[in-house]
Write a protein that holds these residues in place. Structure first.
Motif, PDB file in Angstrom:
ATOM      1  N   ILE A  39      41.110  42.352  36.289  1.00  9.82           N
ATOM      2  CA  ILE A  39      42.219  42.375  36.905  1.00  9.82           C
ATOM      3  C   ILE A  39      42.515  40.911  37.134  1.00  9.82           C
ATOM      4  CG2 ILE A  39      43.488  43.232  39.017  1.00  9.82           C
ATOM      5  CD1 ILE A  39      41.961  45.526  39.169  1.00  9.82           C
ATOM      6  N   GLY A  40      43.511  40.313  36.677  1.00  7.56           N
ATOM      7  CA  GLY A  40      44.024  38.702  37.224  1.00  7.56           C
ATOM      8  C   GLY A  40      45.135  38.817  37.938  1.00  7.56           C
ATOM      9  N   GLY A  41      45.542  37.645  38.401  1.00 10.71           N
ATOM     10  CA  GLY A  41      46.820  37.549  39.113  1.00 10.71           C
ATOM     11  C   GLY A  41      48.073  37.683  38.285  1.00 10.71           C
ATOM     12  N   THR A  42      47.961  37.228  36.993  1.00  6.80           N
ATOM     13  CA  THR A  42      49.200  37.491  36.122  1.00  6.80           C
ATOM     14  C   THR A  42      49.258  38.541  34.961  1.00  6.80           C
ATOM     15  OG1 THR A  42      48.330  35.752  34.629  1.00  6.80           O
ATOM     16  CG2 THR A  42      49.959  35.117  36.391  1.00  6.80           C
ATOM     17  N   LYS A  43      47.767  38.952  34.684  1.00  7.07           N
ATOM     18  CA  LYS A  43      47.603  39.874  33.676  1.00  7.07           C
ATOM     19  C   LYS A  43      46.307  40.834  33.893  1.00  7.07           C
ATOM     20  CE  LYS A  43      45.083  37.432  30.091  1.00  7.07           C
ATOM     21  NZ  LYS A  43      45.017  36.090  29.506  1.00  7.07           N
ATOM     22  N   THR A  44      46.296  41.926  33.539  1.00  9.07           N
ATOM     23  CA  THR A  44      45.272  42.951  33.557  1.00  9.07           C
ATOM     24  C   THR A  44      44.807  43.408  32.273  1.00  9.07           C
ATOM     25  OG1 THR A  44      45.602  43.388  35.693  1.00  9.07           O
ATOM     26  CG2 THR A  44      44.366  44.869  34.658  1.00  9.07           C
ATOM     27  N   ILE A  53      32.542  52.805  35.333  1.00 10.14           N
ATOM     28  CA  ILE A  53      33.692  51.690  35.216  1.00 10.14           C
ATOM     29  C   ILE A  53      33.210  50.317  36.004  1.00 10.14           C
ATOM     30  CG2 ILE A  53      36.148  51.088  36.057  1.00 10.14           C
ATOM     31  CD1 ILE A  53      36.536  54.178  36.315  1.00 10.14           C
ATOM     32  N   GLY A  54      33.551  49.494  35.060  1.00  7.47           N
ATOM     33  CA  GLY A  54      33.356  47.949  35.851  1.00  7.47           C
ATOM     34  C   GLY A  54      34.427  47.257  36.016  1.00  7.47           C
ATOM     35  N   VAL A  55      34.420  46.564  36.979  1.00 10.74           N
ATOM     36  CA  VAL A  55      35.904  45.657  37.368  1.00 10.74           C
ATOM     37  C   VAL A  55      35.616  44.424  37.529  1.00 10.74           C
ATOM     38  CG1 VAL A  55      37.962  45.662  38.521  1.00 10.74           C
ATOM     39  CG2 VAL A  55      36.788  47.891  37.992  1.00 10.74           C
ATOM     40  N   GLY A  56      36.261  43.455  37.052  1.00 13.85           N
ATOM     41  CA  GLY A  56      36.056  42.187  37.829  1.00 13.85           C
ATOM     42  C   GLY A  56      37.795  41.668  38.191  1.00 13.85           C
ATOM     43  N   CYS A  57      37.424  41.063  39.413  1.00 10.19           N
ATOM     44  CA  CYS A  57      38.724  40.783  40.257  1.00 10.19           C
ATOM     45  C   CYS A  57      38.474  39.128  40.664  1.00 10.19           C
ATOM     46  CB  CYS A  57      38.959  41.822  40.994  1.00 10.19           C
ATOM     47  SG  CYS A  57      40.681  41.717  41.644  1.00 10.19           S
ATOM     48  N   PRO A  58      39.630  38.666  41.153  1.00  8.37           N
ATOM     49  CA  PRO A  58      39.575  37.444  42.066  1.00  8.37           C
ATOM     50  C   PRO A  58      38.999  37.727  43.315  1.00  8.37           C
ATOM     51  CG  PRO A  58      41.696  37.637  40.899  1.00  8.37           C
ATOM     52  CD  PRO A  58      41.040  38.851  40.735  1.00  8.37           C
ATOM     53  N   GLY A  59      38.350  37.120  44.060  1.00  5.27           N
ATOM     54  CA  GLY A  59      37.797  36.939  45.429  1.00  5.27           C
ATOM     55  C   GLY A  59      38.913  36.425  46.185  1.00  5.27           C
ATOM     56  N   PRO A  60      38.602  36.388  47.402  1.00  5.73           N
ATOM     57  CA  PRO A  60      37.395  37.008  48.193  1.00  5.73           C
ATOM     58  C   PRO A  60      37.263  38.445  48.181  1.00  5.73           C
ATOM     59  CG  PRO A  60      38.766  36.141  49.953  1.00  5.73           C
ATOM     60  CD  PRO A  60      39.534  35.706  48.636  1.00  5.73           C
ATOM     61  N   LEU A  61      36.194  38.936  48.039  1.00  6.30           N
ATOM     62  CA  LEU A  61      36.056  40.374  47.935  1.00  6.30           C
ATOM     63  C   LEU A  61      34.384  40.772  48.430  1.00  6.30           C
ATOM     64  CD1 LEU A  61      33.904  40.853  45.089  1.00  6.30           C
ATOM     65  CD2 LEU A  61      36.089  40.883  44.021  1.00  6.30           C
ATOM     66  N   ASP A  62      34.334  41.852  48.662  1.00  7.17           N
ATOM     67  CA  ASP A  62      32.859  42.399  49.222  1.00  7.17           C
ATOM     68  C   ASP A  62      32.416  43.431  48.086  1.00  7.17           C
ATOM     69  OD1 ASP A  62      30.885  43.968  50.427  1.00  7.17           O
ATOM     70  OD2 ASP A  62      31.725  43.807  52.532  1.00  7.17           O
ATOM     71  N   SER A  63      31.552  43.034  47.191  1.00  4.77           N
ATOM     72  CA  SER A  63      31.069  43.440  46.265  1.00  4.77           C
ATOM     73  C   SER A  63      30.222  44.982  46.452  1.00  4.77           C
ATOM     74  CB  SER A  63      30.150  42.538  45.167  1.00  4.77           C
ATOM     75  OG  SER A  63      29.236  42.100  45.826  1.00  4.77           O
ATOM     76  N   ARG A  64      29.539  44.746  47.783  1.00  8.20           N
ATOM     77  CA  ARG A  64      28.782  45.850  48.163  1.00  8.20           C
ATOM     78  C   ARG A  64      29.846  47.177  48.649  1.00  8.20           C
ATOM     79  NH1 ARG A  64      27.058  40.925  49.790  1.00  8.20           N
ATOM     80  NH2 ARG A  64      25.307  40.244  49.365  1.00  8.20           N
ATOM     81  N   LYS A  65      30.665  46.803  49.349  1.00  8.02           N
ATOM     82  CA  LYS A  65      31.568  47.859  49.887  1.00  8.02           C
ATOM     83  C   LYS A  65      32.595  48.009  48.807  1.00  8.02           C
ATOM     84  CE  LYS A  65      30.911  46.728  54.770  1.00  8.02           C
ATOM     85  NZ  LYS A  65      31.283  46.100  55.819  1.00  8.02           N
ATOM     86  N   GLY A  66      32.871  47.354  47.861  1.00  8.25           N
ATOM     87  CA  GLY A  66      33.951  47.628  46.813  1.00  8.25           C
ATOM     88  C   GLY A  66      35.243  47.241  47.311  1.00  8.25           C
ATOM     89  N   ILE A  67      35.481  46.261  48.535  1.00 10.26           N
ATOM     90  CA  ILE A  67      36.595  46.080  49.008  1.00 10.26           C
ATOM     91  C   ILE A  67      37.303  44.701  48.461  1.00 10.26           C
ATOM     92  CG2 ILE A  67      37.707  45.491  51.312  1.00 10.26           C
ATOM     93  CD1 ILE A  67      35.696  47.627  52.403  1.00 10.26           C
ATOM     94  N   ILE A  68      38.568  44.754  48.082  1.00  9.66           N
ATOM     95  CA  ILE A  68      39.206  43.419  47.922  1.00  9.66           C
ATOM     96  C   ILE A  68      39.649  42.679  49.241  1.00  9.66           C
ATOM     97  CG2 ILE A  68      41.092  42.040  46.650  1.00  9.66           C
ATOM     98  CD1 ILE A  68      39.095  43.476  44.711  1.00  9.66           C
ATOM     99  N   ALA A 108      31.641  49.841  39.617  1.00  5.98           N
ATOM    100  CA  ALA A 108      31.158  48.707  40.155  1.00  5.98           C
ATOM    101  C   ALA A 108      32.019  47.541  40.031  1.00  5.98           C
ATOM    102  CB  ALA A 108      30.100  48.069  39.305  1.00  5.98           C
ATOM    103  N   LEU A 109      32.072  46.645  41.182  1.00  3.37           N
ATOM    104  CA  LEU A 109      33.186  45.609  41.150  1.00  3.37           C
ATOM    105  C   LEU A 109      32.504  44.394  41.456  1.00  3.37           C
ATOM    106  CD1 LEU A 109      36.201  44.616  42.016  1.00  3.37           C
ATOM    107  CD2 LEU A 109      35.542  45.252  44.372  1.00  3.37           C
ATOM    108  N   ASP A 110      32.982  43.211  41.078  1.00  2.00           N
ATOM    109  CA  ASP A 110      32.471  41.729  41.353  1.00  2.00           C
ATOM    110  C   ASP A 110      33.557  40.783  40.996  1.00  2.00           C
ATOM    111  OD1 ASP A 110      30.801  39.677  42.312  1.00  2.00           O
ATOM    112  OD2 ASP A 110      29.120  40.936  41.538  1.00  2.00           O
ATOM    113  N   ASN A 111      33.367  39.768  41.572  1.00  6.35           N
ATOM    114  CA  ASN A 111      34.123  38.363  41.458  1.00  6.35           C
ATOM    115  C   ASN A 111      34.155  37.959  40.061  1.00  6.35           C
ATOM    116  OD1 ASN A 111      34.127  35.435  41.172  1.00  6.35           O
ATOM    117  ND2 ASN A 111      35.112  35.730  43.132  1.00  6.35           N
TER     118      ASN A 111
END
Length: 322
Positions: free
Chosen positions: A10-15, A70-85, A111-114
């Motif tokens: 998931i990016g700022g301009t495209k996913t 499902i594996g997801v990448g997203c810009p931060g800041p985020l909490d990878s342990r709680k899965g919250i952006i 699973a989510l990470d920066n």
């Protein structure tokens, strides 16, 4: 029966979404890219992101019973342990429970990470730093992001904030950054910073083939024109890349002095012009590093815009195998 992973960047301009096989191949080498409805509100962005995964499921007629996770990448800041952006201004996401929402909608582990962390993980697992234990990744494009793999695992730091290389200061009295700092690395070394400097130089009356190619229109200034001018021996363009090499060299030498990685992998659009800055950048790095920096200590990503997808695949696979 074949098993799969649903993967999304998931990016700022495209996913971007893809279906991965169990052993890490992108099915049919197919990725689906959807323009993100930036600024349209948090729910619109979530539904668009979910729609990317729905599209992949429909295209391959895959039964969700055959999807492991499902594996997801997203810009931060985020909490990878709680899965919250925690905060993604472009998406209007604030404390957005992305993992919970996706888990609920697809009834699958998520699973989510920066994205910078996933870039580092991808390069360490299957990229140009494969098999090494201690790897840094830095992308030089719109901004400068990064990630760290230490002893084969993503290093998150206390607040999931490790690897924010774009916001180390290389000039304490320098330009003001939206982050609240001054002289942040990405204000000098990113593609956005390069375009700003070129526009300033054009406005100041400097002469270059770059400005002719842009028809002296500030809106048409971009890195591709700088590279084109450099290829034709334009004096301004060559000097500009020498300055770019200095900024990159200062930032990267800081990282080597701090972490002493086996390899630092560079990715992002700016690396397409590496022929015009690499040698000078290495000279700057070596002049500022306490330890030796070998020629192959800096490598360039070959995964390009798929690096986060590969990282997200390894992230969810690791989560399920632990």
């Amino acid at each position: 029966m074949s098993k799969y992973y649903l993967i999304m960047d998931i990016g700022g301009t495209k996913t971007t979404g893809a279906l991965f096989t169990e052993d890490g191949k992108i099915v049919d080498d197919y990725t689906y890219v959807s323009k993100s409805p930036t600024f349209e509100g948090k729910e619109a962005v979530y539904q668009n992101s979910r729609g990317v995964l729905d599209h992949i499921v429909e295209r391959f007629q895959v039964d969700l019973k055959d999807v492991l996770g499902i594996g997801v990448g997203c810009p931060g800041p985020l909490d990878s342990r709680k899965g919250i952006i925690i905060h993604a201004p472009l998406m209007r996401w604030k404390n957005f429970p992305l993992v919970e929402r996706l888990s609920h909608d697809f009834q699958l582990p998520v699973a989510l990470d920066n994205d910078g962390n996933l870039g580092a993980l991808a390069e360490q697992r299957c990229g140009v730093a494969k098999g090494l234990d201690n790897v840094m990744y830095m992308t030089v494009s719109t901004g400068c992001g990064g990630g760290l793999v230490i002893n084969g695992e993503i290093y998150h730091g206390k607040h999931d904030g490790a690897g924010e290389v774009g916001h180390m200061s290389i000039d304490p009295e320098g330009l003001d950054c939206p982050c609240g700092g001054k002289g942040c690395f990405e204000l000098y070394a990113s593609g956005t910073a390069m375009n700003r400097r070129m526009r300033e130089d054009m406005a100041a009356g400097k002469k270059s083939m770059v400005f002719e190619l842009a028809q002296h229109d500030p809106k048409k200034i971009e890195g591709r024109l700088l590279t084109e001018a450099a290829e034709k021996g334009d004096t301004y363009a060559l000097a500009f890349f020498k300055q770019q090499a200095y900024y990159l060299g200062v930032g990267i030498s800081n990282l080597f002095n701090l972490y002493d990685p086996e390899v630092l992998v560079l990715g992002g659009g700016v690396t397409k012009a590496k022929a015009f800055y690499h040698d000078e950048m290495m000279r700057v790095i070596r002049s500022r590093c306490l330890q030796p920096v070998e020629d192959d200590s800096i490598r360039y990503s070959v995964m390009n815009d798929r690096v986060v997808l590969y990282g997200a695949y390894h992230l969810i696979k690791d989560k399920l195998n632990h």
